[in-house]
Design a protein around this motif. Structure first.
Motif, PDB file in Angstrom:
ATOM      1  N   GLY A 217       0.919  -1.214   0.059  1.00 12.92           N
ATOM      2  CA  GLY A 217      -0.134  -0.040   0.080  1.00 12.92           C
ATOM      3  C   GLY A 217       0.750   1.219   0.064  1.00 12.92           C
ATOM      4  O   GLY A 217       1.691   1.487   0.561  1.00 12.92           O
ATOM      5  N   ASP A 218       0.376   2.224  -0.848  1.00 13.78           N
ATOM      6  CA  ASP A 218       1.241   3.556  -0.778  1.00 13.78           C
ATOM      7  C   ASP A 218       0.876   4.471   0.084  1.00 13.78           C
ATOM      8  O   ASP A 218      -0.590   4.918   0.288  1.00 13.78           O
ATOM      9  N   GLY A 219       1.455   4.720   0.952  1.00 13.98           N
ATOM     10  CA  GLY A 219       1.134   5.732   1.948  1.00 13.98           C
ATOM     11  C   GLY A 219       1.126   7.445   1.413  1.00 13.98           C
ATOM     12  O   GLY A 219       0.754   8.169   2.489  1.00 13.98           O
ATOM     13  N   LEU A 220       1.303   7.633   0.235  1.00  7.04           N
ATOM     14  CA  LEU A 220       1.252   9.001  -0.322  1.00  7.04           C
ATOM     15  C   LEU A 220       0.350   9.214  -1.149  1.00  7.04           C
ATOM     16  O   LEU A 220       0.225   9.902  -2.223  1.00  7.04           O
ATOM     17  N   ARG A 221      -1.006   8.501  -0.978  1.00  9.78           N
ATOM     18  CA  ARG A 221      -2.012   8.569  -1.989  1.00  9.78           C
ATOM     19  C   ARG A 221      -3.144   8.748  -1.136  1.00  9.78           C
ATOM     20  O   ARG A 221      -3.496   8.102  -0.237  1.00  9.78           O
ATOM     21  N   TYR A 222      -4.152   9.896  -1.472  1.00  2.01           N
ATOM     22  CA  TYR A 222      -5.265  10.218  -0.719  1.00  2.01           C
ATOM     23  C   TYR A 222      -6.066   8.834  -0.791  1.00  2.01           C
ATOM     24  O   TYR A 222      -7.112   8.598  -0.043  1.00  2.01           O
ATOM     25  N   GLU A 223      -6.404   8.575  -1.982  1.00  5.01           N
ATOM     26  CA  GLU A 223      -7.099   7.216  -2.317  1.00  5.01           C
ATOM     27  C   GLU A 223      -6.901   6.122  -1.326  1.00  5.01           C
ATOM     28  O   GLU A 223      -7.701   5.330  -1.338  1.00  5.01           O
ATOM     29  N   ASN A 224      -5.633   5.961  -0.674  1.00  2.17           N
ATOM     30  CA  ASN A 224      -5.478   4.837   0.283  1.00  2.17           C
ATOM     31  C   ASN A 224      -5.261   5.389   1.654  1.00  2.17           C
ATOM     32  O   ASN A 224      -4.966   4.600   2.337  1.00  2.17           O
ATOM     33  N   LEU A 225      -5.952   6.631   1.876  1.00  2.47           N
ATOM     34  CA  LEU A 225      -5.536   7.026   3.462  1.00  2.47           C
ATOM     35  C   LEU A 225      -7.083   7.631   4.007  1.00  2.47           C
ATOM     36  O   LEU A 225      -7.801   8.235   3.125  1.00  2.47           O
ATOM     37  N   SER A 226      -7.227   6.959   5.177  1.00  3.15           N
ATOM     38  CA  SER A 226      -8.444   7.553   5.716  1.00  3.15           C
ATOM     39  C   SER A 226      -7.987   7.705   7.349  1.00  3.15           C
ATOM     40  O   SER A 226      -7.271   7.097   7.419  1.00  3.15           O
ATOM     41  N   THR A 227      -8.814   8.945   7.900  1.00  2.00           N
ATOM     42  CA  THR A 227      -8.413   9.058   9.230  1.00  2.00           C
ATOM     43  C   THR A 227      -9.097   8.143  10.467  1.00  2.00           C
ATOM     44  O   THR A 227     -10.204   7.680  10.033  1.00  2.00           O
ATOM     45  N   CYS A 228      -8.163   7.596  11.011  1.00  2.00           N
ATOM     46  CA  CYS A 228      -8.780   6.456  12.031  1.00  2.00           C
ATOM     47  C   CYS A 228      -7.928   6.947  13.568  1.00  2.00           C
ATOM     48  O   CYS A 228      -7.109   7.723  13.746  1.00  2.00           O
ATOM     49  N   SER A 229      -8.908   6.041  14.624  1.00  5.19           N
ATOM     50  CA  SER A 229      -7.848   5.997  15.803  1.00  5.19           C
ATOM     51  C   SER A 229      -6.897   5.100  15.862  1.00  5.19           C
ATOM     52  O   SER A 229      -6.703   4.323  15.054  1.00  5.19           O
ATOM     53  N   ARG A 230      -5.831   5.349  16.599  1.00  5.75           N
ATOM     54  CA  ARG A 230      -4.934   4.349  16.777  1.00  5.75           C
ATOM     55  C   ARG A 230      -5.377   3.097  17.127  1.00  5.75           C
ATOM     56  O   ARG A 230      -4.611   2.141  16.363  1.00  5.75           O
ATOM     57  N   SER A 231      -6.338   2.822  18.030  1.00  5.86           N
ATOM     58  CA  SER A 231      -6.477   1.699  18.500  1.00  5.86           C
ATOM     59  C   SER A 231      -7.269   0.923  17.215  1.00  5.86           C
ATOM     60  O   SER A 231      -7.553  -0.160  17.460  1.00  5.86           O
ATOM     61  N   ALA A 232      -7.915   1.617  16.308  1.00  2.97           N
ATOM     62  CA  ALA A 232      -8.632   0.889  15.191  1.00  2.97           C
ATOM     63  C   ALA A 232      -7.635   0.571  14.194  1.00  2.97           C
ATOM     64  O   ALA A 232      -7.652  -0.393  13.639  1.00  2.97           O
ATOM     65  N   ASN A 233      -6.281   1.207  14.357  1.00  2.43           N
ATOM     66  CA  ASN A 233      -5.445   1.078  13.112  1.00  2.43           C
ATOM     67  C   ASN A 233      -4.406  -0.155  13.469  1.00  2.43           C
ATOM     68  O   ASN A 233      -4.359  -1.226  12.885  1.00  2.43           O
ATOM     69  N   ALA A 234      -3.844  -0.181  14.784  1.00  3.42           N
ATOM     70  CA  ALA A 234      -2.819  -0.911  14.941  1.00  3.42           C
ATOM     71  C   ALA A 234      -2.565  -1.156  16.768  1.00  3.42           C
ATOM     72  O   ALA A 234      -3.406  -0.529  17.578  1.00  3.42           O
ATOM     73  N   LYS A 235      -1.730  -1.536  17.110  1.00  8.91           N
ATOM     74  CA  LYS A 235      -1.303  -1.664  18.479  1.00  8.91           C
ATOM     75  C   LYS A 235      -1.222  -0.534  19.196  1.00  8.91           C
ATOM     76  O   LYS A 235      -0.640   0.679  18.608  1.00  8.91           O
ATOM     77  N   ARG A 236      -1.710  -0.322  20.388  1.00 15.07           N
ATOM     78  CA  ARG A 236      -1.669   0.981  21.052  1.00 15.07           C
ATOM     79  C   ARG A 236      -0.107   1.746  21.351  1.00 15.07           C
ATOM     80  O   ARG A 236       0.843   0.833  21.384  1.00 15.07           O
ATOM     81  N   ILE A 237      -0.131   2.909  21.479  1.00 16.73           N
ATOM     82  CA  ILE A 237       0.843   3.375  21.778  1.00 16.73           C
ATOM     83  C   ILE A 237       0.906   4.065  23.471  1.00 16.73           C
ATOM     84  O   ILE A 237       2.030   3.779  24.103  1.00 16.73           O
ATOM     85  N   ASP A 238       0.027   4.714  23.695  1.00 15.44           N
ATOM     86  CA  ASP A 238      -0.156   5.105  24.929  1.00 15.44           C
ATOM     87  C   ASP A 238      -0.520   4.104  25.701  1.00 15.44           C
ATOM     88  O   ASP A 238      -1.672   3.502  25.491  1.00 15.44           O
ATOM     89  N   PRO A 239      -0.154   3.594  26.948  1.00 14.38           N
ATOM     90  CA  PRO A 239      -0.248   2.699  27.721  1.00 14.38           C
ATOM     91  C   PRO A 239      -1.755   3.011  28.387  1.00 14.38           C
ATOM     92  O   PRO A 239      -2.274   2.037  29.145  1.00 14.38           O
ATOM     93  N   ARG A 240      -2.405   4.143  28.518  1.00 13.28           N
ATOM     94  CA  ARG A 240      -3.588   4.309  29.109  1.00 13.28           C
ATOM     95  C   ARG A 240      -4.485   3.885  28.047  1.00 13.28           C
ATOM     96  O   ARG A 240      -6.005   3.629  28.492  1.00 13.28           O
ATOM     97  N   ASP A 241      -4.411   3.672  26.899  1.00 15.54           N
ATOM     98  CA  ASP A 241      -5.037   3.138  25.759  1.00 15.54           C
ATOM     99  C   ASP A 241      -5.266   1.739  25.853  1.00 15.54           C
ATOM    100  O   ASP A 241      -4.510   1.100  25.932  1.00 15.54           O
ATOM    101  N   PRO A 242      -6.702   1.243  26.225  1.00 16.76           N
ATOM    102  CA  PRO A 242      -6.677  -0.255  26.356  1.00 16.76           C
ATOM    103  C   PRO A 242      -6.767  -1.184  24.964  1.00 16.76           C
ATOM    104  O   PRO A 242      -6.812  -2.232  24.858  1.00 16.76           O
ATOM    105  N   GLY A 243      -6.623  -0.295  23.959  1.00 18.25           N
ATOM    106  CA  GLY A 243      -6.537  -0.824  22.705  1.00 18.25           C
ATOM    107  C   GLY A 243      -7.834  -1.458  22.079  1.00 18.25           C
ATOM    108  O   GLY A 243      -8.994  -1.351  22.984  1.00 18.25           O
TER     109      GLY A 243
END
Length: 300
Positions: free
Chosen positions: A188-214
């Motif tokens: 997947g190309d990360g520089l194409r609008y056709e391939n990008l949507s705004t999402c939450s971190r927990s919907a996308n992948a593993k959490r970053i902030d430890p307060r996020d239950p994921g």
């Protein structure tokens, strides 16, 4: 000599000449009172039964774009339909796989191998989906890339950061992402609008902030399933569709679908599921669907 009065003087006799005749005008429709032009159209001067050319021969002369490319690239490796400048002419746009002779027997690949299609943006600039036929050869020849949001950010990306702050989630970069529809590990190309949507971190992948239950399963969970099947020598037809609430520009959820072809040629459904686009709030301890909460008409 005596002049005969009965004969007269020859010099007094008038000379009679024939009047001048103007040339005939070849244009029958010219002049002061032209006739009415005919409205019938002459028939073509050929016999469809006995002639050497038949009307259906024109249809037989049509050759599809992928077939032409296949002839021109006979024996060459490393080419995929995605490299054609028009992504919508690439094979595989039909989810039923009805692309005729371009398909190889048994799976979704064409005579050129794997493929990927980024669906066009809608009128609001929102990504509408991707579809791909993936195998190991295609992934080796087509590397994905990470987003660079300072250059290309999907609709609603700024609003999601504001909303994260309102929910007590700071810094916002740990809580909201620019999600690939076709993941980077799947070309997947990360520089194409056709391939990008705004999402939450927990919907996308593993959490970053430890307060996020994921959130589980997330999009990465399904991408890993596809990658594992390909690494095992399988061919996968993969589709991701963001689904929106009305005119809101952030998806409320992502529809994740994949079929896999086994070594014996049988097709099996790998998954058909949804990932909700929810963000956890440190402030109130609940999940919020950012695709449903973004105001209609907000774009950035």
């Amino acid at each position: 000599m005596v002049k005969d009065p009965t004969r007269g003087d020859p010099r007094d006799t008038p000379i009679i000449t024939k009047p001048w005749t103007p040339p005939v005008d070849q244009n029958v429709y010219d002049g002061d009172n032209p006739p009415t032009a005919p409205t019938w159209i002459p028939k073509p001067d050929w016999d469809p039964k006995n002639g050497g050319w038949k009307p259906e021969d024109g249809v037989k002369a049509i050759i599809s774009g992928p077939s032409i490319l296949n002839m021109l690239l006979d024996g060459q490796d490393g080419f995929s339909p995605d490299q054609v400048t028009d992504p919508h002419s690439a094979p595989g746009a039909d989810p039923d796989g009805s692309n005729g002779d371009d398909r190889r027997g048994g799976d979704c690949r064409t005579s050129l191998g794997g493929w990927r299609v980024y669906e066009p943006l809608d009128r609001q600039g929102r990504a509408t989906g991707i579809e791909a036929c993936l195998d190991s050869a295609f992934l080796n020849a087509n590397k994905g890339s990470s987003p660079k949001v300072e250059k290309i950010a999907p609709p609603g990306y700024t609003w999601a950061a504001i909303r994260a702050g309102e929910l007590g989630n700071r810094p916002a970069k740990f809580w909201r992402n620019a999600c690939h529809l076709l993941g980077a590990q799947l070309s997947g190309d990360g520089l194409r609008y056709e391939n990008l949507s705004t999402c939450s971190r927990s919907a996308n992948a593993k959490r970053i902030d430890p307060r996020d239950p994921g959130q589980h399963p997330n999009m990465l969970h399904y991408e890993n399933k596809v990658k594992n099947a390909i690494d095992a020598g399988r061919v996968v037809q993969y589709r991701v569709t963001p689904e929106y609430e009305g005119s809101r520009v952030i998806p409320g959820r992502f529809h994740m679908q994949a079929d896999v072809w086994n070594a014996n040629g049988t097709r099996v459904k790998l998954f058909d599921d949804y990932v909700q686009n929810t963000m956890y709030s440190v402030k109130d301890g609940t999940f919020h669907n950012i695709g449903k909460e973004i105001p209609e008409g907000w774009h950035k």
